[in-house]
Design an enzyme around this catalytic site. Structure first.
Site, PDB file in Angstrom:
ATOM      1  N   GLU A 139       7.756  32.325 -52.371  1.00  0.00           N
ATOM      2  CA  GLU A 139       6.540  33.160 -53.499  1.00  0.00           C
ATOM      3  C   GLU A 139       7.009  33.955 -54.398  1.00  0.00           C
ATOM      4  O   GLU A 139       6.518  34.942 -54.373  1.00  0.00           O
ATOM      5  CB  GLU A 139       5.129  32.751 -52.780  1.00  0.00           C
ATOM      6  CG  GLU A 139       4.840  31.775 -51.746  1.00  0.00           C
ATOM      7  CD  GLU A 139       3.431  31.625 -51.922  1.00  0.00           C
ATOM      8  OE1 GLU A 139       2.770  32.935 -51.053  1.00  0.00           O
ATOM      9  OE2 GLU A 139       2.619  30.528 -51.406  1.00  0.00           O
TER      10      GLU A 139
ATOM     11  N   GLU B   6       5.226  24.070 -48.189  1.00  0.00           N
ATOM     12  CA  GLU B   6       4.478  24.849 -47.283  1.00  0.00           C
ATOM     13  C   GLU B   6       3.223  24.210 -48.143  1.00  0.00           C
ATOM     14  O   GLU B   6       3.104  23.345 -49.392  1.00  0.00           O
ATOM     15  CB  GLU B   6       3.971  26.842 -47.376  1.00  0.00           C
ATOM     16  CG  GLU B   6       4.578  27.146 -47.437  1.00  0.00           C
ATOM     17  CD  GLU B   6       4.644  29.103 -47.945  1.00  0.00           C
ATOM     18  OE1 GLU B   6       3.451  28.494 -47.567  1.00  0.00           O
ATOM     19  OE2 GLU B   6       5.447  29.364 -47.691  1.00  0.00           O
TER      20      GLU B   6
HETATM   21  C1  BG6 Z   1       1.999  31.755 -48.647  1.00  0.00           C
HETATM   22  C2  BG6 Z   1       3.076  32.452 -48.094  1.00  0.00           C
HETATM   23  O1  BG6 Z   1       1.331  31.987 -49.005  1.00  0.00           O
HETATM   24  O2  BG6 Z   1       0.501  31.159 -48.135  1.00  0.00           O
HETATM   25  C3  BG6 Z   1       3.090  32.508 -46.209  1.00  0.00           C
HETATM   26  O3  BG6 Z   1       4.147  31.876 -47.829  1.00  0.00           O
HETATM   27  C4  BG6 Z   1       1.207  31.819 -45.636  1.00  0.00           C
HETATM   28  O4  BG6 Z   1       3.313  33.082 -45.801  1.00  0.00           O
HETATM   29  C5  BG6 Z   1       0.655  30.644 -46.111  1.00  0.00           C
HETATM   30  O5  BG6 Z   1       0.983  32.020 -44.821  1.00  0.00           O
HETATM   31  C6  BG6 Z   1      -1.096  30.845 -45.206  1.00  0.00           C
HETATM   32  O6  BG6 Z   1      -1.244  31.756 -46.135  1.00  0.00           O
HETATM   33  P1  BG6 Z   1      -2.303  32.496 -45.449  1.00  0.00           P
HETATM   34  O7  BG6 Z   1      -3.232  33.408 -45.796  1.00  0.00           O
HETATM   35  O8  BG6 Z   1      -3.632  31.344 -44.563  1.00  0.00           O
HETATM   36  O9  BG6 Z   1      -1.262  32.531 -43.992  1.00  0.00           O
END
Ligand code: BG6
Length: 494
Positions: A200, A388
């Site tokens: 990101e 993701e």
């Molecule tokens: C993304 C990141 O922003 O979202 C991860 O690359 C992160 O590291 C994921 O964990 C989910 O966000 P969160 O805040 O729910 O953990």
């Protein structure tokens, strides 16, 4: 219908959120290690000591504004830092990777903890113990027929680099990063073929700390750090290709798909501007040069920017082989700044009445993923992988017939709809998508809130935010469901 043969089904993690072993094996401290535990209602803080007074301070990362020369970032007594234990993958990796193998993962996304290899970030020689750890991790992947997908930098800049010269704000960090990339590229040649440069990378727009270890939120500092990371990414592509022509290197964008809040042309224009927060980094990664809207924005805001001919050449030669991104939600963009924006990954948007929201206020929008895949593919025509995706929920373990189980129907429902959207994007719209690694395939620490309580995984890990729990792993309902999805190559979603 159906997914391409060899589609890379898997799951995603990041070292700072699950590895633990923060002080083992000669590892140094990274930026995430200095961030305290929070919750949806309590923010995370970054800790440092003032050199002049010896006073320890904790500050919100987006409010950080110190001169690195005056302070020393680190971990201090009396603070709770969730990355230090994570879910202790450091000691459980064989068991965890075997569980991924049981689900049929084709790929497993993890990051190498840069500070495990170069503890301060700027040493000349790597830490052999750290290198050995990942040797064993990749061997375990191989035994389970899983191809690793490695992020080189996932919010894990060694804090030694911040304390020395402000990390990515300083050009010298590019050389340190290049040395680290060469070390791991050579060491894991033949073991790792898929690489991502910066997780990101556009998170830099939100704040300097998490993405780049930069202790200020000054726009000039952020522009400098972005330039250095983009150059670092291009160098990584070139180095990894040189080491092994089989290497495939991608970028990683926190993909925010925006909708205009209304059809008012001002909202549509605002939406275009917001999209440029995704496109800027991706344009440089994919096209090899800075887009004109960014150069104009810098000029109009008095931000100094210059590339030497060598740097311009590096960007041109270091374009990525594929695009990767995280996708969680869509966001409504409005020109009306009096409208309240909600929560979201990296940024929030105006409430969308057509969508449902998670317990953490993130919109759920599978069609947005289909739209996003089309926008992205139309713009670059490069192969894409979603690295993701998912929804954080408050999962609970319950005892049924003497066995502990976890009914995480919300994960199944979320993923089913998103997989359907991917299928439609591939088969009805013709985009080129080669993999899917949902986030937090095993429960881990949340990046935004630093809590364990927000769970994404197919595997429940018994660690709680109050420090209780023994780390036992339990399969959730989604475990068997995803296993079936993979076995049927995405056709059996029931
Ligand atoms: C993304 C990141 O922003 O979202 C991860 O690359 C992160 O590291 C994921 O964990 C989910 O966000 P969160 O805040 O729910 O953990």
């Amino acid at each position: 219908m159906g997914f391409p043969k060899d589609f890379l089904w898997g799951g995603a993690t990041a070292a700072n959120q699950f590895e633990g072993g923060a002080f083992e094996g000669g590892k140094g401290i990274n930026t995430a290690d200095c961030m305290t535990r929070g919750s949806r209602t309590k923010p995370r803080y970054v800790t440092y000591k003032e050199k002049a007074t010896g006073e320890v301070k904790s500050v919100l990362s987006h409010e950080l504004n110190v001169n690195y020369k005056d302070v020393e970032f680190g971990c201090f007594e009396g603070y709770d830092y969730p990355s230090h234990e994570g879910i202790d993958f450091y000691h459980h990796f064989k068991e965890d990777i075997a569980l991924f193998g049981e689900m049929g993962f084709k790929t497993f996304r993890l990051s190498i903890n840069w500070a495990r290899i170069y503890p301060l970030g700027y040493e000349e020689e790597p830490n052999e113990e750290g290198l050995k750890f990942y040797d064993e991790v990749f061997d375990a992947c191989k035994e389970n027929h899983i191809k690793p997908l490695v992020t080189l930098s996932h919010y894990e800049t060694p804090v030694g680099l911040t304390n020395k010269w402000g990390a990515w704000v300083d050009e010298r960090t590019i050389e340190c990063f290049a040395r680290y990339v060469r070390t791991v590229g050579e060491r894991y040649k033949g073991k790792v073929e898929y690489w991502l440069t910066f997780n990101e990378i556009n998170a830099l727009d939100m704040g300097g700390w998490m993405a780049a270890g930069v202790p200020t939120n000054d726009p000039q500092d952020k522009a400098d750090a972005a330039k250095h990371q983009l150059l670092g990414s291009a160098r990584a592509v070139k180095i990894l290709h040189e080491i092994d022509p089989n290497n495939k290197v991608g970028n990683m964008i926190g993909y925010m798909v925006f909708y205009p809040n209304t059809c008012d042309p001002e909202d549509v224009f605002e939406c275009w501007k917001k999209f440029n927060m995704d496109w800027f980094y991706c344009d440089v990664h994919c096209r090899g040069y800075y887009p004109r809207y960014k150069l104009k924005e810098y000029e109009n805001n008095g931000i100094k920017f210059e590339l030497t001919p060598e740097q311009a050449q590096t960007l041109k030669e270091g374009t990525v082989d594929f695009i990767s991104f995280s996708y969680y939600m869509t966001l409504n963009a409005s020109a009306d700044k009096t409208l309240k924006t909600g929560d979201g990954n990296l940024f929030g948007g105006v409430h969308n009445p057509y969508l449902k929201y998670s317990d953490w206020g993130w919109a759920i929008d599978p069609t947005g993923l289909r739209i996003g895949l089309n926008y992205m593919y139309d713009r670059y025509q490069k192969p894409m992988i979603i690295v993701e995706n998912g929804v954080g929920t408050q999962d609970v373990l319950v005892e049924e017939n003497g066995v502990k189980v976890c009914h995480d129907q919300a994960h199944i429902d979320y993923m089913r709809e998103h997989i359907k959207a991917m299928d439609a994007a591939i088969n009805e719209d013709g985009v080129e998508l080669f993999g899917y690694t949902p986030w937090g395939c095993i429960d881990l620490v949340s990046a935004s809130t630093g809590e364990m309580h927000k769970r994404y995984g197919f595997i429940y890990v018994d660690y709680q935010d109050d420090g209780t729990g023994d780390g036992t792993r339990y399969k959730k309902d989604s475990f068997e469901w995803y296993k079936k999805v993979i076995a049927s190559n995405g056709t059996d979603l029931d």
